[in-house]
Motif scaffolding. Structure first.
Motif, PDB file in Angstrom:
ATOM      1  N   GLY A 152       0.789  -1.230   0.000  1.00 25.22           N
ATOM      2  CA  GLY A 152       0.000   0.000   0.000  1.00 25.22           C
ATOM      3  C   GLY A 152       0.818   1.275   0.000  1.00 25.22           C
ATOM      4  N   LEU A 153       2.145   1.160   0.093  1.00 30.08           N
ATOM      5  CA  LEU A 153       2.997   2.343   0.119  1.00 30.08           C
ATOM      6  C   LEU A 153       3.187   2.860  -1.299  1.00 30.08           C
ATOM      7  CD1 LEU A 153       4.779   4.316   1.675  1.00 30.08           C
ATOM      8  CD2 LEU A 153       6.657   2.663   1.529  1.00 30.08           C
ATOM      9  N   ARG A 154       2.648   4.034  -1.577  1.00 33.11           N
ATOM     10  CA  ARG A 154       2.674   4.571  -2.934  1.00 33.11           C
ATOM     11  C   ARG A 154       3.699   5.677  -3.119  1.00 33.11           C
ATOM     12  NH1 ARG A 154      -2.091   4.382  -5.591  1.00 33.11           N
ATOM     13  NH2 ARG A 154      -0.874   5.228  -7.335  1.00 33.11           N
ATOM     14  N   LEU A 155       3.986   6.403  -2.030  1.00 31.11           N
ATOM     15  CA  LEU A 155       4.880   7.557  -2.150  1.00 31.11           C
ATOM     16  C   LEU A 155       5.798   7.605  -0.943  1.00 31.11           C
ATOM     17  CD1 LEU A 155       5.757  10.275  -3.429  1.00 31.11           C
ATOM     18  CD2 LEU A 155       3.846  11.362  -2.217  1.00 31.11           C
ATOM     19  N   LEU A 156       7.092   7.687  -1.212  1.00 28.64           N
ATOM     20  CA  LEU A 156       8.102   7.765  -0.156  1.00 28.64           C
ATOM     21  C   LEU A 156       8.839   9.095  -0.276  1.00 28.64           C
ATOM     22  CD1 LEU A 156       9.911   6.541   2.085  1.00 28.64           C
ATOM     23  CD2 LEU A 156      11.302   5.528   0.254  1.00 28.64           C
ATOM     24  N   TRP A 157       8.735   9.911   0.774  1.00 29.86           N
ATOM     25  CA  TRP A 157       9.459  11.174   0.815  1.00 29.86           C
ATOM     26  C   TRP A 157      10.813  10.979   1.492  1.00 29.86           C
ATOM     27  CZ3 TRP A 157       8.628  15.432  -1.773  1.00 29.86           C
ATOM     28  CH2 TRP A 157       7.328  15.778  -2.184  1.00 29.86           C
ATOM     29  N   LEU A 158      11.857  11.433   0.817  1.00 29.51           N
ATOM     30  CA  LEU A 158      13.164  11.597   1.440  1.00 29.51           C
ATOM     31  C   LEU A 158      13.392  13.095   1.619  1.00 29.51           C
ATOM     32  CD1 LEU A 158      15.354   9.125  -0.671  1.00 29.51           C
ATOM     33  CD2 LEU A 158      14.077   8.656   1.433  1.00 29.51           C
ATOM     34  N   ASN A 159      14.220  13.446   2.603  1.00 30.91           N
ATOM     35  CA  ASN A 159      14.530  14.857   2.817  1.00 30.91           C
ATOM     36  C   ASN A 159      15.961  14.979   3.313  1.00 30.91           C
ATOM     37  OD1 ASN A 159      13.550  17.428   5.187  1.00 30.91           O
ATOM     38  ND2 ASN A 159      14.329  17.666   3.128  1.00 30.91           N
ATOM     39  N   SER A 160      16.842  15.330   2.383  1.00 27.84           N
ATOM     40  CA  SER A 160      18.260  15.483   2.710  1.00 27.84           C
ATOM     41  C   SER A 160      18.832  16.637   1.894  1.00 27.84           C
ATOM     42  CB  SER A 160      19.020  14.197   2.402  1.00 27.84           C
ATOM     43  OG  SER A 160      20.406  14.355   2.617  1.00 27.84           O
ATOM     44  N   HIS A 175      10.226  -2.690  -4.718  1.00 30.09           N
ATOM     45  CA  HIS A 175       8.857  -2.815  -4.231  1.00 30.09           C
ATOM     46  C   HIS A 175       7.874  -1.901  -4.968  1.00 30.09           C
ATOM     47  CE1 HIS A 175      10.028  -5.449  -0.950  1.00 30.09           C
ATOM     48  NE2 HIS A 175      11.038  -4.634  -0.692  1.00 30.09           N
ATOM     49  N   GLY A 176       8.322  -1.232  -6.028  1.00 24.20           N
ATOM     50  CA  GLY A 176       7.435  -0.389  -6.822  1.00 24.20           C
ATOM     51  C   GLY A 176       6.947   0.850  -6.098  1.00 24.20           C
ATOM     52  N   VAL A 177       7.793   1.421  -5.242  1.00 23.19           N
ATOM     53  CA  VAL A 177       7.436   2.614  -4.469  1.00 23.19           C
ATOM     54  C   VAL A 177       8.074   3.840  -5.117  1.00 23.19           C
ATOM     55  CG1 VAL A 177       7.589   3.755  -2.232  1.00 23.19           C
ATOM     56  CG2 VAL A 177       7.269   1.264  -2.346  1.00 23.19           C
ATOM     57  N   LEU A 178       7.279   4.855  -5.374  1.00 21.46           N
ATOM     58  CA  LEU A 178       7.782   6.090  -5.981  1.00 21.46           C
ATOM     59  C   LEU A 178       8.514   6.926  -4.934  1.00 21.46           C
ATOM     60  CD1 LEU A 178       7.913   8.128  -8.335  1.00 21.46           C
ATOM     61  CD2 LEU A 178       5.640   8.941  -7.627  1.00 21.46           C
ATOM     62  N   VAL A 179       9.728   7.361  -5.261  1.00 25.11           N
ATOM     63  CA  VAL A 179      10.546   8.164  -4.355  1.00 25.11           C
ATOM     64  C   VAL A 179      10.552   9.621  -4.817  1.00 25.11           C
ATOM     65  CG1 VAL A 179      12.879   8.600  -3.491  1.00 25.11           C
ATOM     66  CG2 VAL A 179      12.050   6.244  -3.714  1.00 25.11           C
ATOM     67  N   PHE A 180      10.152  10.527  -3.929  1.00 23.01           N
ATOM     68  CA  PHE A 180      10.338  11.956  -4.142  1.00 23.01           C
ATOM     69  C   PHE A 180      11.339  12.432  -3.095  1.00 23.01           C
ATOM     70  CE2 PHE A 180       7.183  12.200  -7.286  1.00 23.01           C
ATOM     71  CZ  PHE A 180       7.114  13.489  -7.791  1.00 23.01           C
ATOM     72  N   SER A 181      12.433  13.021  -3.549  1.00 20.54           N
ATOM     73  CA  SER A 181      13.505  13.453  -2.666  1.00 20.54           C
ATOM     74  C   SER A 181      13.518  14.971  -2.577  1.00 20.54           C
ATOM     75  CB  SER A 181      14.859  12.948  -3.194  1.00 20.54           C
ATOM     76  OG  SER A 181      15.909  13.362  -2.367  1.00 20.54           O
ATOM     77  N   VAL A 191      23.993   7.092  -7.594  1.00 20.57           N
ATOM     78  CA  VAL A 191      22.902   6.807  -6.660  1.00 20.57           C
ATOM     79  C   VAL A 191      21.754   6.120  -7.386  1.00 20.57           C
ATOM     80  CG1 VAL A 191      21.117   7.826  -5.174  1.00 20.57           C
ATOM     81  CG2 VAL A 191      23.471   8.661  -5.051  1.00 20.57           C
ATOM     82  N   CYS A 192      21.343   6.699  -8.514  1.00 21.03           N
ATOM     83  CA  CYS A 192      20.189   6.169  -9.247  1.00 21.03           C
ATOM     84  C   CYS A 192      20.580   5.177 -10.333  1.00 21.03           C
ATOM     85  CB  CYS A 192      19.369   7.303  -9.843  1.00 21.03           C
ATOM     86  SG  CYS A 192      20.218   8.245 -11.133  1.00 21.03           S
ATOM     87  N   GLY A 193      21.887   4.927 -10.484  1.00 19.68           N
ATOM     88  CA  GLY A 193      22.341   3.957 -11.473  1.00 19.68           C
ATOM     89  C   GLY A 193      22.196   4.424 -12.910  1.00 19.68           C
ATOM     90  N   GLY A 194      22.115   5.730 -13.102  1.00 20.37           N
ATOM     91  CA  GLY A 194      21.991   6.259 -14.456  1.00 20.37           C
ATOM     92  C   GLY A 194      20.584   6.195 -15.010  1.00 20.37           C
ATOM     93  N   SER A 195      19.613   5.749 -14.196  1.00 22.83           N
ATOM     94  CA  SER A 195      18.212   5.688 -14.606  1.00 22.83           C
ATOM     95  C   SER A 195      17.391   6.509 -13.628  1.00 22.83           C
ATOM     96  CB  SER A 195      17.713   4.243 -14.594  1.00 22.83           C
ATOM     97  OG  SER A 195      16.299   4.202 -14.683  1.00 22.83           O
ATOM     98  N   TYR A 196      16.408   7.245 -14.154  1.00 23.58           N
ATOM     99  CA  TYR A 196      15.549   8.059 -13.297  1.00 23.58           C
ATOM    100  C   TYR A 196      14.214   7.374 -12.998  1.00 23.58           C
ATOM    101  CZ  TYR A 196      19.063  11.405 -14.662  1.00 23.58           C
ATOM    102  OH  TYR A 196      20.270  12.022 -14.885  1.00 23.58           O
ATOM    103  N   GLU A 197      14.114   6.111 -13.341  1.00 21.12           N
ATOM    104  CA  GLU A 197      12.881   5.379 -13.102  1.00 21.12           C
ATOM    105  C   GLU A 197      12.533   5.368 -11.607  1.00 21.12           C
ATOM    106  OE1 GLU A 197      11.021   0.848 -13.509  1.00 21.12           O
ATOM    107  OE2 GLU A 197      13.053   1.298 -14.249  1.00 21.12           O
ATOM    108  N   GLY A 198      11.356   5.867 -11.298  1.00 22.06           N
ATOM    109  CA  GLY A 198      10.859   5.809  -9.932  1.00 22.06           C
ATOM    110  C   GLY A 198      11.454   6.821  -8.979  1.00 22.06           C
TER     111      GLY A 198
END
Length: 380
Positions: free
Chosen positions: A165-173, A197-203, A224-231
């Protein structure tokens, strides 16, 4: 005129508006008003270190760009001008270490707070969906979840969350309020877990230009992202780095599918950055000199306040980046707020940012040099 039916008022008000505000917590800053009055009564006036609002002048080259674009009678576009998208992609590559960004990977937004507050709604989240954010965090992450009717969820380590059920994960750094910085390895681990796990990350990286004892890293960095911006999407603001809080100038960069969906939605919603602000943003992102100058101002104020607070019996934790000192006297935060208010100094109580902050205060170093000097004297 015939009498109204018995038991019914002739001017009874019938509300057809649902009370969305009932989903939200009390606006925290209202609680600070009595302490603000106490601090303002100081003979030498208040030193307001509570809200991290810029006080220094908007750099001249940015103001000039705004004025030069003032004759803008037509509607701006939601996606912004090609010049703005060039400026954003160029800055992200130069400053963040992002590689291969196209115009489809960026989107200007009308202020980062507005983006945070309305993102879950624009992503179509609602009951049954979860939005996660740090245990100590900017209150608007929770507000955004509640506006959408989604479930807000706090974490210490996001990879320990149940992803169901986790759809959006906020990071703050760097963090607001603590100034903590997530290192490259930690960011890489979190991004990998979220993708698994198919969770969208907004940093939220709005303080990235303000690292003091650590070098903040973007989630868009290639290693960090491995050269891909997916997710993954990064949120950036010009409010702090360029003193543009009044301009509401911000942007997001990353996953083109996510940003493409937001663009389509925002075209209908009319969320257009004003054309003069777009021009000012281009100027701001193209110049690093004013950023260095502003950093030097903040560094001086930070050093002065940190020394004074420690001398006054405070302990500073984290605070290796951002515009704040996360300070404690090992007492309830409102006792500390009251003590400092009696000295004419206003700070933010730590519980504004979560229960885990109940014995801390957040001290902003965004006051003028003169006001910072006054605070230092009062703490001496």
């Amino acid at each position: 005129m015939p009498a109204a039916p018995e038991g019914r008022r002739t001017h009874e008000k019938v509300s057809t508006v649902s009370a969305v505000s009932s989903r939200l917590p009390v606006f925290p800053w209202d609680k600070l008003e009595p302490y603000k009055k106490t601090a303002a009564a100081h003979p030498d006036g208040i030193v307001d270190l509570s809200v991290g609002t810029p006080v220094d002048p908007v750099p001249e080259l940015i103001r000039r760009a705004l004025v030069d674009a003032a004759d803008s009678p037509g509607y701006p576009t939601v996606w912004g001008t090609a010049a703005l998208r060039d400026a954003v992609t160029g800055w992200c590559e130069r400053r963040l270490g992002a590689r291969g960004l196209a115009h489809t990977n960026v989107l200007p937004v009308v202020g980062s707070k507005e983006l945070v507050a309305w993102l879950p709604t624009q992503l179509g989240l609602g009951p049954g969906d979860k939005v996660a954010y740090p245990r100590l965090a900017y209150p608007t992450y929770e507000v955004g979840a509640r506006l959408a009717g989604a479930e807000p969820l706090v974490y210490d380590d996001p990879t320990e969350l149940d992803p169901a059920g986790l759809r959006l994960l906020w990071l703050n750094s760097p963090s607001n309020p603590t100034g903590r910085v997530l290192g490259k390895d930690e960011l890489t681990r979190i991004v990998a877990w979220a993708r698994e796990h198919g969770v969208l990350v907004f940093s939220d990286e709005c303080y990235l230009e303000l690292g003091w004892e650590a070098e903040p890293v973007s989630v868009l960095r290639e290693d960090v992202c491995g050269g891909s911006y997916e997710g993954v999407v990064a949120v950036h603001s010009l409010s702090k780095r360029s003193n543009l809080a009044g301009y509401r100038a911000a942007f997001v960069a990353g996953d083109q599918d996510v940003l493409g969906e937001l663009l389509r939605i925002r075209k209908h919603g009319g969320m257009m950055t004003p054309a003069p602000v777009q021009a000012a943003t281009v100027a701001a992102l193209g110049d690093d000199a004013h950023v260095r100058e502003q950093r030097e101002r903040y560094a001086r104020r930070r050093d002065a306040l940190r020394t004074a607070l420690v001398g006054h019996g405070f302990r500073i934790e984290h605070s290796e980046a951002s515009l704040y000192l996360w300070a404690t006297r090992d007492e309830p935060c409102w006792d500390t707020v009251g003590h400092l208010a009696d000295l004419g100094v206003l700070v933010a109580p730590g519980d504004f940012y979560g229960a885990a902050g109940e014995r801390f205060v957040r001290v902003a170093f965004t006051a003028t040099d003169e006001r910072v000097e006054a605070a230092v004297k009062r703490l001496g």
